[in-house]
Design a protein around this motif. Structure first.
Motif, PDB file in Angstrom:
ATOM      1  N   THR A 279       5.113   8.313  -2.519  1.00  0.00           N
ATOM      2  CA  THR A 279       4.328   8.507  -1.297  1.00  0.00           C
ATOM      3  C   THR A 279       2.900   8.045  -1.528  1.00  0.00           C
ATOM      4  O   THR A 279       2.380   8.086  -2.652  1.00  0.00           O
ATOM      5  CB  THR A 279       4.299   9.993  -0.873  1.00  0.00           C
ATOM      6  OG1 THR A 279       3.573  10.757  -1.853  1.00  0.00           O
ATOM      7  CG2 THR A 279       5.714  10.559  -0.753  1.00  0.00           C
ATOM      8  N   TRP A 280       2.245   7.629  -0.444  1.00  0.00           N
ATOM      9  CA  TRP A 280       0.842   7.240  -0.550  1.00  0.00           C
ATOM     10  C   TRP A 280      -0.030   8.440  -0.917  1.00  0.00           C
ATOM     11  O   TRP A 280      -1.031   8.302  -1.634  1.00  0.00           O
ATOM     12  CB  TRP A 280       0.360   6.638   0.768  1.00  0.00           C
ATOM     13  CG  TRP A 280       0.897   5.264   1.042  1.00  0.00           C
ATOM     14  CD1 TRP A 280       1.750   4.886   2.032  1.00  0.00           C
ATOM     15  CD2 TRP A 280       0.606   4.071   0.290  1.00  0.00           C
ATOM     16  NE1 TRP A 280       2.019   3.542   1.959  1.00  0.00           N
ATOM     17  CE2 TRP A 280       1.330   3.020   0.897  1.00  0.00           C
ATOM     18  CE3 TRP A 280      -0.175   3.801  -0.833  1.00  0.00           C
ATOM     19  CZ2 TRP A 280       1.284   1.713   0.420  1.00  0.00           C
ATOM     20  CZ3 TRP A 280      -0.222   2.498  -1.312  1.00  0.00           C
ATOM     21  CH2 TRP A 280       0.491   1.467  -0.689  1.00  0.00           C
TER      22      TRP A 280
ATOM     23  N   SER B 258       9.658   9.986   1.207  1.00  0.00           N
ATOM     24  CA  SER B 258       9.109   8.718   0.732  1.00  0.00           C
ATOM     25  C   SER B 258       8.518   7.902   1.874  1.00  0.00           C
ATOM     26  O   SER B 258       9.106   7.810   2.956  1.00  0.00           O
ATOM     27  CB  SER B 258      10.213   7.909   0.038  1.00  0.00           C
ATOM     28  OG  SER B 258       9.755   6.609  -0.249  1.00  0.00           O
ATOM     29  N   ASP B 259       7.340   7.314   1.615  1.00  0.00           N
ATOM     30  CA  ASP B 259       6.753   6.397   2.602  1.00  0.00           C
ATOM     31  C   ASP B 259       6.142   5.158   1.930  1.00  0.00           C
ATOM     32  O   ASP B 259       5.405   4.407   2.564  1.00  0.00           O
ATOM     33  CB  ASP B 259       5.700   7.100   3.456  1.00  0.00           C
ATOM     34  CG  ASP B 259       4.530   7.660   2.639  1.00  0.00           C
ATOM     35  OD1 ASP B 259       4.439   7.354   1.433  1.00  0.00           O
ATOM     36  OD2 ASP B 259       3.716   8.412   3.207  1.00  0.00           O
ATOM     37  N   LEU B 260       6.451   4.947   0.647  1.00  0.00           N
ATOM     38  CA  LEU B 260       5.966   3.761  -0.050  1.00  0.00           C
ATOM     39  C   LEU B 260       6.935   2.599   0.149  1.00  0.00           C
ATOM     40  O   LEU B 260       8.145   2.766  -0.027  1.00  0.00           O
ATOM     41  CB  LEU B 260       5.819   4.028  -1.552  1.00  0.00           C
ATOM     42  CG  LEU B 260       4.540   4.668  -2.069  1.00  0.00           C
ATOM     43  CD1 LEU B 260       4.605   4.804  -3.581  1.00  0.00           C
ATOM     44  CD2 LEU B 260       3.312   3.879  -1.669  1.00  0.00           C
ATOM     45  N   PRO B 261       6.429   1.410   0.503  1.00  0.00           N
ATOM     46  CA  PRO B 261       7.315   0.241   0.604  1.00  0.00           C
ATOM     47  C   PRO B 261       7.770  -0.215  -0.779  1.00  0.00           C
ATOM     48  O   PRO B 261       7.168   0.130  -1.798  1.00  0.00           O
ATOM     49  CB  PRO B 261       6.432  -0.814   1.271  1.00  0.00           C
ATOM     50  CG  PRO B 261       5.031  -0.410   0.926  1.00  0.00           C
ATOM     51  CD  PRO B 261       5.036   1.084   0.851  1.00  0.00           C
ATOM     52  N   ARG B 262       8.823  -1.017  -0.828  1.00  0.00           N
ATOM     53  CA  ARG B 262       9.383  -1.475  -2.097  1.00  0.00           C
ATOM     54  C   ARG B 262       8.372  -2.298  -2.900  1.00  0.00           C
ATOM     55  O   ARG B 262       8.337  -2.226  -4.127  1.00  0.00           O
ATOM     56  CB  ARG B 262      10.654  -2.292  -1.853  1.00  0.00           C
ATOM     57  CG  ARG B 262      11.833  -1.441  -1.419  1.00  0.00           C
ATOM     58  CD  ARG B 262      13.114  -2.279  -1.350  1.00  0.00           C
ATOM     59  NE  ARG B 262      14.249  -1.464  -0.998  1.00  0.00           N
ATOM     60  CZ  ARG B 262      14.983  -0.783  -1.860  1.00  0.00           C
ATOM     61  NH1 ARG B 262      14.681  -0.825  -3.152  1.00  0.00           N
ATOM     62  NH2 ARG B 262      16.012  -0.066  -1.472  1.00  0.00           N
ATOM     63  N   TRP B 263       7.543  -3.087  -2.203  1.00  0.00           N
ATOM     64  CA  TRP B 263       6.591  -3.921  -2.945  1.00  0.00           C
ATOM     65  C   TRP B 263       5.579  -3.069  -3.696  1.00  0.00           C
ATOM     66  O   TRP B 263       5.115  -3.438  -4.779  1.00  0.00           O
ATOM     67  CB  TRP B 263       5.881  -4.901  -2.004  1.00  0.00           C
ATOM     68  CG  TRP B 263       5.070  -4.273  -0.900  1.00  0.00           C
ATOM     69  CD1 TRP B 263       5.457  -4.065   0.386  1.00  0.00           C
ATOM     70  CD2 TRP B 263       3.723  -3.771  -1.002  1.00  0.00           C
ATOM     71  NE1 TRP B 263       4.444  -3.459   1.106  1.00  0.00           N
ATOM     72  CE2 TRP B 263       3.379  -3.280   0.280  1.00  0.00           C
ATOM     73  CE3 TRP B 263       2.795  -3.689  -2.033  1.00  0.00           C
ATOM     74  CZ2 TRP B 263       2.132  -2.713   0.545  1.00  0.00           C
ATOM     75  CZ3 TRP B 263       1.547  -3.111  -1.767  1.00  0.00           C
ATOM     76  CH2 TRP B 263       1.231  -2.639  -0.479  1.00  0.00           C
ATOM     77  N   ALA B 264       5.252  -1.886  -3.137  1.00  0.00           N
ATOM     78  CA  ALA B 264       4.312  -0.999  -3.819  1.00  0.00           C
ATOM     79  C   ALA B 264       4.940  -0.424  -5.091  1.00  0.00           C
ATOM     80  O   ALA B 264       4.272  -0.277  -6.122  1.00  0.00           O
ATOM     81  CB  ALA B 264       3.878   0.124  -2.884  1.00  0.00           C
TER      82      ALA B 264
END
Length: 417
Positions: free
Chosen positions: A147-148, A274-280
């Motif tokens: 998560t951010w 979860s709210d993080l994109p895969r690229w992160a």
């Protein structure tokens, strides 16, 4: 009539060899992240290269070195505290040790070069190490919760622990209680500022990335490997010390509860959505590796090879976890990492094995499970707490045995005695 100068020359030569071997043993002990066996083998090989014989009795923070040469025998005690924070010294020591072992240096020259390594300053200034510890924590954060919120709170908490880790170098006597101080401080800040709602995840999940720099995963794994190799006393002592560090972290978290007046059930263990994109998640390993290089004083030229080893380890662990579960995936990743690091380290001019293992090893997240288990028990969740502690023991064993197996499989055959 004057006596022969031969005995005097022999005494001087023996003293020089003994001094060089004592200095070498101290450096090896200080960076004994792979255990006692490596210290003993390296010191004995160096003694042969200097025309002597050596016998060692090794414990994690000391060794008794007996040197025999020129018809004389001397026994010296060496005391050094083991750590993994000066990998630049390990990198510099490898080619020097190879030259000593091959007989290319005499004892006087070897002693001079060893003293230069021991007296060398870290390759990065204090503020770069501080940034490194923060990046190390931030890169690890998505592994706890993707998560951010986890990332930016870790950046704040990681700055706190980094300041403590750098500041304690000016007050060395506080090093022994640094995990306790760091855990208490992080616990206070987390409980008061960041862990107000379950929507952001449990407090321990928010604390762990910032405390991961102090979690003794390397000690736990080295202790297991030593026990497996038959170094019972050394392995047992290192294991007890690792548990002591974990208990300091655990007690520090509890002190945060006491000081803030929060109930123990505030240590709930709930993961946020979860709210993080895969690229992160992909970039997090770059941040993690860069932080490892700066935090552990690894030469910058090794950043790309270490990053590739991190992605290799993560890839193997992820792939095998899908096939055989988490323990099997961890064991497979540790074996593959151990084998590849052994092969790369065996090449002429290759980095030391422990340096190649370090970032990939951390990705396997050993000690955090123990920390999580202890805090779950304190938070009134005995089932989950004992589950995490049991899982820690299993995964620590899987990593240690996997690394040893990888080394055995990939190590080049030795010729001669």
């Amino acid at each position: 009539m004057r006596g022969s100068p031969e005995p005097q020359r022999d005494a001087v030569a023996h003293g020089q060899i003994t001094g060089a071997l004592v200095l070498l043993t101290g450096l090896l002990l200080r960076n004994s992240g792979e255990g006692a066996e490596e210290v003993e083998q390296s010191a004995k090989a160096a003694a042969r290269g200097l025309g002597a014989q050596a016998e060692l009795v090794v414990v994690p923070d000391g060794a008794t070195v007996t040197v025999a040469s020129h018809g004389r025998v001397t026994t010296r005690a060496v005391r050094e505290f083991p750590e993994v924070f000066r990998m630049d010294q390990v990198v510099a020591l490898k080619p020097l040790l190879a030259a000593i072992t091959a007989g290319h240096l005499d004892a006087l020259e070897a002693d001079r070069k060893l003293a230069a390594i021991e007296a060398s300053r870290p390759p990065y200034p204090w503020w770069l190490k501080l940034i490194g510890v923060v990046l190390f924590a931030v890169g690890f954060a998505p592994l706890m919760q993707p998560t951010w919120y986890e990332v930016w709170t870790t950046a704040v908490l990681g700055t706190v622990t980094a300041a403590l880790a750098v500041g304690v170098e000016r007050v060395p006597r506080l090093t022994a209680v640094l995990p306790l101080v760091a855990a208490t401080t992080v616990s206070l800040v987390t409980l008061e500022a960041f862990a107000r709602t379950p929507a952001h995840g449990g407090p321990v999940l928010l604390m762990l990335p910032a405390l991961f720099y102090f979690v003794p995963g390397d000690y736990l794994s080295a202790a297991t490997a030593e026990l497996a190799a038959g170094f019972i006393t050394t392995g047992a002592i290192r294991l007890v010390y690792a548990v002591f560090l974990l208990v300091q972290l655990y007690f520090g978290v509890l002190l945060g509860l006491v000081i803030t007046g929060r109930d123990r059930h505030a240590l709930f263990d709930v993961a946020a959505r979860s709210d993080l994109p895969r690229w992160a998640l992909f970039l997090a390993w770059i941040v993690f590796t860069a932080g490892t290089v700066l935090a552990f004083a690894i030469p910058a030229r090794l950043t790309v090879p270490l990053l590739l080893l991190v992605y290799f380890t993560v890839g193997v662990q992820s792939g095998f976890t899908e096939l055989v579960g988490e323990v099997g995936g961890t064991f497979a990743a540790a074996t593959a990492l151990g084998a590849l690091a052994t092969r790369l380290a065996a090449r002429p001019g290759g980095p030391p094995r422990i340096v190649l293992l370090l970032p990939g090893f951390f990705t396997l997240t050993v000690g955090s499970l123990g920390m999580r288990g202890l805090t779950d028990l304190a938070g009134g969740h005995p089932v989950q707490g004992f589950h995490d502690l049991t899982k820690m023991i299993t995964i620590v064993t899987a990593i240690a045995v996997g690394l040893v197996l990888g080394e055995v499989v990939a190590a080049p055959r030795r010729r001669g005695p």
